[in-house]
Motif scaffolding. Structure first.
Motif, PDB file in Angstrom:
ATOM      1  N   LEU A 152       2.691  -2.316   4.454  1.00  0.00           N
ATOM      2  CA  LEU A 152       2.932  -3.176   4.364  1.00  0.00           C
ATOM      3  C   LEU A 152       2.007  -4.367   3.498  1.00  0.00           C
ATOM      4  CD1 LEU A 152       5.289  -4.080   7.197  1.00  0.00           C
ATOM      5  CD2 LEU A 152       6.212  -3.972   4.829  1.00  0.00           C
ATOM      6  N   LYS A 153       1.039  -3.616   4.120  1.00  0.00           N
ATOM      7  CA  LYS A 153      -0.608  -4.461   3.900  1.00  0.00           C
ATOM      8  C   LYS A 153      -0.640  -4.352   2.056  1.00  0.00           C
ATOM      9  CE  LYS A 153      -4.816  -6.093   5.248  1.00  0.00           C
ATOM     10  NZ  LYS A 153      -6.376  -5.530   5.692  1.00  0.00           N
ATOM     11  N   GLU A 154      -0.988  -2.899   1.865  1.00  0.00           N
ATOM     12  CA  GLU A 154      -1.024  -2.765   0.415  1.00  0.00           C
ATOM     13  C   GLU A 154      -0.255  -3.717  -0.665  1.00  0.00           C
ATOM     14  OE1 GLU A 154      -2.951   1.012   0.095  1.00  0.00           O
ATOM     15  OE2 GLU A 154      -3.260   1.571   1.856  1.00  0.00           O
ATOM     16  N   SER A 155       0.670  -2.528   0.101  1.00  0.00           N
ATOM     17  CA  SER A 155       1.982  -3.247  -0.978  1.00  0.00           C
ATOM     18  C   SER A 155       1.978  -4.880  -1.691  1.00  0.00           C
ATOM     19  CB  SER A 155       3.620  -2.724  -0.408  1.00  0.00           C
ATOM     20  OG  SER A 155       3.462  -3.184   0.630  1.00  0.00           O
ATOM     21  N   THR A 156       2.404  -5.713  -0.275  1.00  0.00           N
ATOM     22  CA  THR A 156       2.086  -7.373  -0.375  1.00  0.00           C
ATOM     23  C   THR A 156       0.913  -7.634  -1.755  1.00  0.00           C
ATOM     24  OG1 THR A 156       3.108  -6.875   1.483  1.00  0.00           O
ATOM     25  CG2 THR A 156       2.076  -9.196   0.865  1.00  0.00           C
ATOM     26  N   ALA A 157      -0.012  -7.392  -1.497  1.00  0.00           N
ATOM     27  CA  ALA A 157      -1.181  -6.909  -1.568  1.00  0.00           C
ATOM     28  C   ALA A 157      -0.831  -6.628  -3.211  1.00  0.00           C
ATOM     29  CB  ALA A 157      -2.669  -5.972  -1.508  1.00  0.00           C
TER      30      ALA A 157
END
Lengths: 412, 412
Positions: free
Chosen positions: B366-371
């Motif tokens: 989720l963190k990487e996709s959001t970025a």
């Protein structure tokens, strides 16, 4: 192509909105708070949505002095007409619940149901619709007509409020219902009815008021009510949400099986205050955009009036006063529809009786006023005539402009 | 501050909207069609409003091939959850009405009510809620659980559809209900169920489907249904209106007194299809702004796809195909939640099983996709995991971007 700033719109609802609120809403629709997403795209479970709901509730409570320890503020769906039904379901449920808590057996309750009454004071088309909905859902024998102002009037039409001395209230009614402002004929209760006031010991009827068309325009003795409800699209925002301010002790409902056994109706889940209250108005997907707009309206009111709704009330009185005075100055040309003591500050209804042909006179009035940017003045389709709805967003200058036109038209 | 064009939003609803539709809506909110007034300020009784409603109805009928001689298109309020109740009220009423028309006496009807059944196929949280509402309103004995896919699954969880051979349908049910696409676990009916199809002589069950989350995304055999309903806020517009497409013969209701005598519930006026149909969806104040937005979504779809919904279906298949293929390419890293034959094209639900710690892996995902601007991918709060909702407004390029990230994340 009329420009927005040249128009004063007098429609009875949906109503004029403050331009700056619409501008903010338009921007938020595309990009809310620099999130890159619009307010109607964000999840109703997001922190953004929760903040918008909680701020609107807090601002409404502040503006109207709602004691939030005793009352829940609920954002509902399905409009005022949805609340006509919700009131019946939830308050008949509360009536059963209270008797049950006091130790009534199922057979005691079955006996009590035989004499169940819901009291309705009918002063216009909206309270009449609500009265009929109670009869439809419960059986006509359970909806008691406390008063019908057509019957107490010499004209046989709406336009007055039956004197309280002639009301036939039921002593043990589940609740007493009235519409605080009737938009079609422009009839507004001048104050909270004397005979519904709580007694010195705090006892009294459970009072319900439909304030769809005059909410936020004058102080309300909230603690005199069981339920106050209103659709958003007059003084609160745009169509799509409805507010119910509900006394907390009236919210819990008996088990559905008991209501069925008693032959009483069960609320659909979306009209059950309990399910909406338990979910902070998010039992399902509420239009957060609509709540945002209402929230912006409240913020504007709170920043305009340091003394909150009392400040708006002064302006509302002034606007209505200017227009009624202009009409009264020409008794040969204008006939105000409602009786003097119940004249609405929100919906100013009158006929143009200049000359023999009322219809032609009213057409001329509408044509000339429209040409001046005074629009939306046509009366309700069921009664005709002229109706100037002086909701909160109509500025004092608009009222002055209309009063001047009323004068000029009379003299022409 | 993310820019709108850099974001692909995968939220499960409210969902992403086409930017140009939002821009048009924002302009119309302040000044509709150069009238100087906003669309939410104009009366719902104005010609503007009537035109908007009638155009949206005609465009919806055209896009989905709804035979309007046999079906009414109704704009309702209170969302999909409101329809859970409306279906019960209106179809039980239609069931009584049909028997009455066939000559049943009141005592025949009283006998028939004892064996009244409403059939529910439960394949996820939404159909379960609807099933429970039927039991709440009618009494649990009248809501028949045709199948519960948790019970037919080795996991005990949702994620499949019970084989039709194991369904326990009632032969004389008032109706059979299912949810065409379940958003929480991503379970979609691959096609209209075989056992609910009308027979050669045209007879067959009255079928109801909740299509809130996959409407406008594939062709529908409308004539197989009694009622199709959907909330607007996924593929049709923003929250605030709900559509019911109802077969006309199911609309008339028996007198309330008869329903009361039979111990059956009466719809509140706002959930009674008859009152909404008779008023062209304007029994009370509908949000014309919301209908306007849905109408613009339809106009965009109709101008994009010459072959109408079939055109959108190809794109939807393609988007889902790209994402599922990316997930399948890394079986050690991703576990797709639903069974292969019922995978939703709208809500692609999966777990990230890379490494021992699923929770940590999903947080990293989720963190990487959001970025990267791929937002709203968090699964439903009740089940966790990842959910990519590929509704109509999510472009093919967005699906390609997500698939590439799924690949990259697996390899990293």
């Amino acid at each position: 192509m009329p420009a927005r700033e040249d128009i004063t719109y007098w429609g009875a609802g949906p109503a004029l909105m403050p331009t700056d609120v619409l501008q903010k809403a338009a921007a938020a629709l595309i990009n809310y708070n620099d999130t890159g997403l619009g307010i109607a795209e964000h999840s109703h479970r997001s922190q953004h949505a929760t903040d918008i709901i909680n701020e609107a509730k807090a601002d409404l409570a502040s503006y109207l002095s709602v004691p939030t320890d005793k009352y829940e503020i609920l954002f509902m769906q399905a409009g005022g007409s949805g609340e006509f039904s919700a009131v019946v379901y939830n308050l008949v449920g509360a009536w059963v619940q209270k008797k049950k808590a006091a130790g009534a057996s199922d057979s005691d309750l079955q006996k009590a149901v035989l004499s169940l009454k819901c009291d309705y004071i009918v002063t216009g088309g909206w309270s009449e619709k609500s009265y009929k909905e109670a009869g439809r859902l419960l059986g006509e024998e359970h909806a008691n007509l406390v008063a019908d102002s057509r019957k107490s009037s010499s004209t046989g039409k709406f336009g007055s409020i039956t004197p309280e001395s002639d009301w036939s209230l039921t002593s043990e009614a589940a609740y007493v219902y009235y519409c605080d402002n009737e938009t079609v004929d422009g009839v507004e209760f001048p104050a909270f009815p004397e005979s519904l006031k709580p007694k010195a010991d705090g006892s009294g009827p459970i009072v319900v008021a439909d304030m769809s068309s005059n909410i936020l325009s004058r102080p309300i003795p909230v603690e005199n009510y069981g339920i106050i409800f209103f659709g958003a699209q007059k003084n609160f925002g745009i169509a799509g949400i409805t507010v119910a301010i509900v006394r907390k002790d009236l919210i819990p409902q008996p088990p559905p099986a008991l209501m069925r056994k008693l032959g009483l109706p069960i609320p659909p889940i979306m009209l059950q205050y309990d399910s909406i209250a338990k979910n902070n108005s998010l039992y399902n997907t509420l239009s957060i955009f609509d709540v945002y707009i209402a929230g912006q309206v409240l913020k504007k009111l709170l920043s305009t009036y340091p003394n909150k709704v009392a400040g708006q009330a002064e302006v509302s009185d002034k606007k209505a006063g200017i227009i009624y005075s202009a009409l009264e100055a020409h008794p040969d040309v204008y006939k105000i529809v409602p009786a003097q003591n119940v004249r609405s500050r929100m919906n100013i209804c009158f006929r143009v009786t200049k000359g023999a042909d009322v219809d032609a006179a009213e057409k001329a009035f509408l044509k000339e006023s429209t040409a001046l940017g005074l629009t939306g003045l046509k009366g309700h389709r069921s009664v005709g005539g002229i109706r100037a709805s002086a909701y909160n967003s109509v500025p004092l200058a608009g009222a002055e402009k209309l009063a001047a036109f009323i004068n000029d038209f009379a003299k022409s």
